[in-house]
Design a protein around this motif. Structure first.
Motif, PDB file in Angstrom:
ATOM      1  N   ASN A 131       0.818  -1.219   0.000  1.00 56.28           N
ATOM      2  CA  ASN A 131       0.000   0.000   0.000  1.00 56.28           C
ATOM      3  C   ASN A 131       0.848   1.264   0.000  1.00 56.28           C
ATOM      4  N   THR A 132       2.039   1.193   0.615  1.00 56.93           N
ATOM      5  CA  THR A 132       2.852   2.406   0.764  1.00 56.93           C
ATOM      6  C   THR A 132       4.204   2.311   0.067  1.00 56.93           C
ATOM      7  N   GLY A 133       4.666   1.085  -0.204  1.00 60.39           N
ATOM      8  CA  GLY A 133       5.994   0.915  -0.782  1.00 60.39           C
ATOM      9  C   GLY A 133       7.110   0.972   0.244  1.00 60.39           C
ATOM     10  N   ASN A 134       6.752   1.106   1.541  1.00 62.67           N
ATOM     11  CA  ASN A 134       7.752   1.140   2.610  1.00 62.67           C
ATOM     12  C   ASN A 134       7.930  -0.257   3.196  1.00 62.67           C
ATOM     13  N   LEU A 135       9.012  -0.419   3.971  1.00 68.36           N
ATOM     14  CA  LEU A 135       9.163  -1.646   4.729  1.00 68.36           C
ATOM     15  C   LEU A 135       8.015  -1.765   5.717  1.00 68.36           C
ATOM     16  N   LEU A 136       7.478  -2.959   5.820  1.00 68.16           N
ATOM     17  CA  LEU A 136       6.332  -3.173   6.702  1.00 68.16           C
ATOM     18  C   LEU A 136       6.660  -2.805   8.144  1.00 68.16           C
ATOM     19  N   VAL A 137       7.856  -3.178   8.605  1.00 67.12           N
ATOM     20  CA  VAL A 137       8.220  -2.882   9.990  1.00 67.12           C
ATOM     21  C   VAL A 137       8.287  -1.368  10.231  1.00 67.12           C
ATOM     22  N   ASP A 138       8.696  -0.609   9.206  1.00 68.82           N
ATOM     23  CA  ASP A 138       8.740   0.847   9.347  1.00 68.82           C
ATOM     24  C   ASP A 138       7.340   1.424   9.460  1.00 68.82           C
ATOM     25  N   ASP A 139       6.404   0.890   8.655  1.00 73.09           N
ATOM     26  CA  ASP A 139       5.017   1.356   8.731  1.00 73.09           C
ATOM     27  C   ASP A 139       4.399   1.025  10.080  1.00 73.09           C
ATOM     28  N   LEU A 140       4.739  -0.136  10.623  1.00 70.87           N
ATOM     29  CA  LEU A 140       4.205  -0.523  11.935  1.00 70.87           C
ATOM     30  C   LEU A 140       4.751   0.394  13.030  1.00 70.87           C
ATOM     31  N   LYS A 141       6.034   0.720  12.948  1.00 73.91           N
ATOM     32  CA  LYS A 141       6.622   1.636  13.932  1.00 73.91           C
ATOM     33  C   LYS A 141       5.977   3.017  13.827  1.00 73.91           C
ATOM     34  N   ASN A 142       5.786   3.502  12.605  1.00 78.73           N
ATOM     35  CA  ASN A 142       5.159   4.814  12.410  1.00 78.73           C
ATOM     36  C   ASN A 142       3.725   4.817  12.921  1.00 78.73           C
ATOM     37  N   ALA A 143       3.013   3.693  12.732  1.00 78.58           N
ATOM     38  CA  ALA A 143       1.632   3.600  13.225  1.00 78.58           C
ATOM     39  C   ALA A 143       1.596   3.731  14.739  1.00 78.58           C
ATOM     40  N   TYR A 144       2.551   3.096  15.417  1.00 81.19           N
ATOM     41  CA  TYR A 144       2.587   3.207  16.878  1.00 81.19           C
ATOM     42  C   TYR A 144       2.924   4.638  17.299  1.00 81.19           C
ATOM     43  N   MET A 145       3.911   5.244  16.634  1.00 78.17           N
ATOM     44  CA  MET A 145       4.315   6.603  17.007  1.00 78.17           C
ATOM     45  C   MET A 145       3.187   7.603  16.786  1.00 78.17           C
ATOM     46  N   LYS A 146       2.367   7.359  15.759  1.00 74.54           N
ATOM     47  CA  LYS A 146       1.247   8.259  15.463  1.00 74.54           C
ATOM     48  C   LYS A 146      -0.008   7.882  16.233  1.00 74.54           C
ATOM     49  N   LYS A 147       0.120   6.853  17.112  1.00 75.25           N
ATOM     50  CA  LYS A 147      -0.992   6.383  17.944  1.00 75.25           C
ATOM     51  C   LYS A 147      -2.190   5.934  17.101  1.00 75.25           C
ATOM     52  N   VAL A 148      -1.902   5.290  15.973  1.00 74.82           N
ATOM     53  CA  VAL A 148      -2.948   4.707  15.129  1.00 74.82           C
ATOM     54  C   VAL A 148      -3.294   3.320  15.677  1.00 74.82           C
ATOM     55  N   ASP A 149      -4.599   3.047  15.846  1.00 83.31           N
ATOM     56  CA  ASP A 149      -5.022   1.775  16.445  1.00 83.31           C
ATOM     57  C   ASP A 149      -4.538   0.577  15.633  1.00 83.31           C
ATOM     58  N   SER A 150      -4.655   0.694  14.319  1.00 87.93           N
ATOM     59  CA  SER A 150      -4.272  -0.444  13.475  1.00 87.93           C
ATOM     60  C   SER A 150      -4.013   0.042  12.057  1.00 87.93           C
ATOM     61  N   ILE A 151      -3.300  -0.784  11.299  1.00 89.31           N
ATOM     62  CA  ILE A 151      -3.117  -0.510   9.870  1.00 89.31           C
ATOM     63  C   ILE A 151      -3.474  -1.773   9.095  1.00 89.31           C
ATOM     64  N   ARG A 152      -3.888  -1.580   7.850  1.00 88.64           N
ATOM     65  CA  ARG A 152      -4.232  -2.700   6.978  1.00 88.64           C
ATOM     66  C   ARG A 152      -3.277  -2.726   5.792  1.00 88.64           C
ATOM     67  N   TYR A 153      -2.892  -3.929   5.401  1.00 89.34           N
ATOM     68  CA  TYR A 153      -1.966  -4.079   4.279  1.00 89.34           C
ATOM     69  C   TYR A 153      -2.215  -5.430   3.616  1.00 89.34           C
ATOM     70  N   PRO A 154      -1.904  -5.562   2.325  1.00 91.04           N
ATOM     71  CA  PRO A 154      -2.114  -6.849   1.637  1.00 91.04           C
ATOM     72  C   PRO A 154      -1.151  -7.905   2.169  1.00 91.04           C
ATOM     73  N   ASP A 155      -1.652  -9.109   2.294  1.00 89.41           N
ATOM     74  CA  ASP A 155      -0.819 -10.215   2.761  1.00 89.41           C
ATOM     75  C   ASP A 155       0.241 -10.522   1.707  1.00 89.41           C
ATOM     76  N   PRO A 156       1.519 -10.321   2.017  1.00 95.37           N
ATOM     77  CA  PRO A 156       2.562 -10.550   0.998  1.00 95.37           C
ATOM     78  C   PRO A 156       2.748 -12.020   0.655  1.00 95.37           C
ATOM     79  N   TYR A 157       2.184 -12.918   1.464  1.00 92.45           N
ATOM     80  CA  TYR A 157       2.345 -14.357   1.229  1.00 92.45           C
ATOM     81  C   TYR A 157       1.061 -14.996   0.707  1.00 92.45           C
ATOM     82  N   SER A 158       0.117 -14.165   0.270  1.00 87.40           N
ATOM     83  CA  SER A 158      -1.147 -14.673  -0.272  1.00 87.40           C
ATOM     84  C   SER A 158      -1.234 -14.345  -1.758  1.00 87.40           C
ATOM     85  N   ASP A 159      -1.664 -15.327  -2.555  1.00 86.49           N
ATOM     86  CA  ASP A 159      -1.825 -15.090  -3.997  1.00 86.49           C
ATOM     87  C   ASP A 159      -2.915 -14.071  -4.276  1.00 86.49           C
ATOM     88  N   LYS A 160      -3.919 -14.017  -3.391  1.00 88.05           N
ATOM     89  CA  LYS A 160      -5.036 -13.097  -3.586  1.00 88.05           C
ATOM     90  C   LYS A 160      -4.792 -11.760  -2.902  1.00 88.05           C
TER      91      LYS A 160
END
Length: 450
Positions: free
Chosen positions: A271-300
């Motif tokens: 969704n963002t083109g960033n490393l997933l771990v970086d997006d998760l860290k940013n979500a915590y710092m911004k006090k976002v309850d949760s983030i959604r992203y496509p499963d990288p290990y799912s064909d769908k």
């Protein structure tokens, strides 16, 4: 012009009831899907927060154990340093006694003491002696080339040669942590215990690498991670939800099930083109309850929802991940069951409506057909339809019965009026006939008299 299908009252009633059922069912399903979906989402968030709190408590327990172990190791090392320090002081005291009582001379006694110190074997511990100027006069490590202790400061920025001078130290000595330039020019962190030898203006230092404490702590930390990994494997969120752990620098400490830690560390959030771990860290710092992203290990590329928390003492981030489809699954299952129930209710209601309406429309149809036949009906005799109409008020006590009774009353009145009219016409014809006969007789008598 309305279609012929809806010209009958029965079809209109069925249509009306069907519309009411459809509108009701649609409203129920809409509000159910909205409210149940929100409830399930809130429940999932609460579950995720509970899991995060459970993980935090596990990490906190490990952290407390680590701190307790560090304190225990430190206290044990301090005790060992003190023990070794006092042993060395006792030996030097013996050499002092040798010099004073046996007349060996102070210089000779000092030389013997330094020789003994150089030949001593203390595992993972350095023992050295320095004078009031900071010069190291003896060292247990024969490979040591460091001679000046006067330029060493502890972590409190105190010049140790002054603080640990034999003239300033008490009998119990003192502890300090400082950096020592070790072999290869590298700075080594040391913990040392200092014992004064005031008679010779010496200070005995017993030092150990602080890295030994850190290494022991690292082993404890590795055990904490292993225990957490077992805990993470037992965590079940929805059907396939999972938890994973990573450090502030992006190192994956506990990867998701079936995924290599090194591989998962490089996962990109599509969704963002960033490393997933970086997006998760940013979500915590911004006090976002949760983030959604496509499963990288799912064909769908099914959507995943991640909740993240942080443990500052270890600089650890831990995340709980649940597939969105599993969050919505209970609501969809309930909606499907509701649709089946409503569909059955609709079919049964429609069938019942047809039966009910047919009972209403059947006598109305009889009355309608009877009304159409009225112009052709001979009211001078009893008819089959008249008998059928006459029986309706006995079967129905509602509006249909009253309408049928009105038809019966109308029929009776028509019969009375027709009978009266027929009788009146017959009497008139009889009078006319009698008058004609009377006139004919009068005419005959008149002609006879002429």
């Amino acid at each position: 012009m309305a279609p012929k299908l809806f010209n009958s009252i029965s079809s209109k009633i069925v249509l009306l009831i069907s519309l009411v059922l459809v509108v009701t069912a649609t409203s129920i399903m809409y509000f159910t899907q909205r409210d149940v979906g929100k409830t399930m989402f809130d429940a999932q968030q609460k579950s995720a927060r509970n899991v995060l709190e459970l993980v935090r408590l596990n990490i906190l327990g490990g952290y407390n154990r680590l701190i307790a172990d560090k304190i225990d190791i430190l206290n044990r090392m301090k005790a060992d340093l003190k023990y070794i320090g006092h042993i060395n002081y006792s030996v030097i005291e013996e050499f002092q006694t040798l010099a004073s009582q046996q007349g060996a001379g102070e210089a000779f006694a000092k030389q013997r003491a330094i020789s003994w110190l150089s030949s001593g074997s203390f595992q993972q511990v350095d023992v050295f002696v320095f004078d009031t100027s900071g010069k190291i006069v003896g060292f247990s490590n024969t490979n040591n080339t460091f001679e000046d202790f006067g330029s060493v400061y502890d972590i409190k920025s105190r010049r140790l040669v002054e603080v640990m001078d034999s003239r300033n130290l008490g009998e119990d000595g003192d502890m300090a942590v400082f950096h020592w330039q070790g072999e290869g020019g590298q700075s080594v962190k040391k913990l040392a215990y200092f014992v004064p030898v005031p008679e010779w203006d010496w200070t005995i230092a017993v030092a150990v690498d602080f890295d030994n404490i850190e290494a022991e702590s690292e082993r404890v930390l590795e055990n904490i991670v292993k225990l957490l990994e077992k805990t993470f494997r037992k965590i079940r969120i929805a059907s396939t939800g999972y938890a994973f752990l990573f450090s502030g620098d992006g190192e994956i400490l506990i990867a998701p099930p079936g995924v290599e830690a090194g591989e998962f560390g490089g996962v990109i959030n599509a969704n963002t083109g960033n490393l997933l771990v970086d997006d998760l860290k940013n979500a915590y710092m911004k006090k976002v309850d949760s983030i959604r992203y496509p499963d990288p290990y799912s064909d769908k590329f099914e959507l995943l929802e991640a909740h993240v928390s942080y443990f500052k003492a270890f600089d650890w981030y831990f995340a709980v991940v649940v597939p969105v489809v599993e969050i919505e699954a209970p609501g969809k299952a309930m909606l499907e069951r509701q649709m089946i129930v409503i569909g059955l209710i609709f079919l049964l209601s429609t069938a019942f409506t047809f039966v009910f309406v047919s009972k209403i429309s059947r006598p109305l149809k009889v009355l309608s057909d009877y009304a159409k036949q009225l112009p052709k009906t001979d009211f001078t005799r009893e008819t089959k339809s008249s008998d059928q109409i006459a029986s309706l008020p006995l079967k129905y006590t509602d509006e249909v019965g009253r309408l049928a009774q009105s038809f019966v009353f109308m029929e009776q009145e028509l019969k009375k009026n027709i009978t009266a009219a027929i009788e009146s016409t017959a009497a008139k014809e009889r009078l006319e006939r009698e008058a004609a006969e009377e006139a004919s007789r009068a005419k005959g008598a008149f002609l006879a008299n002429m």
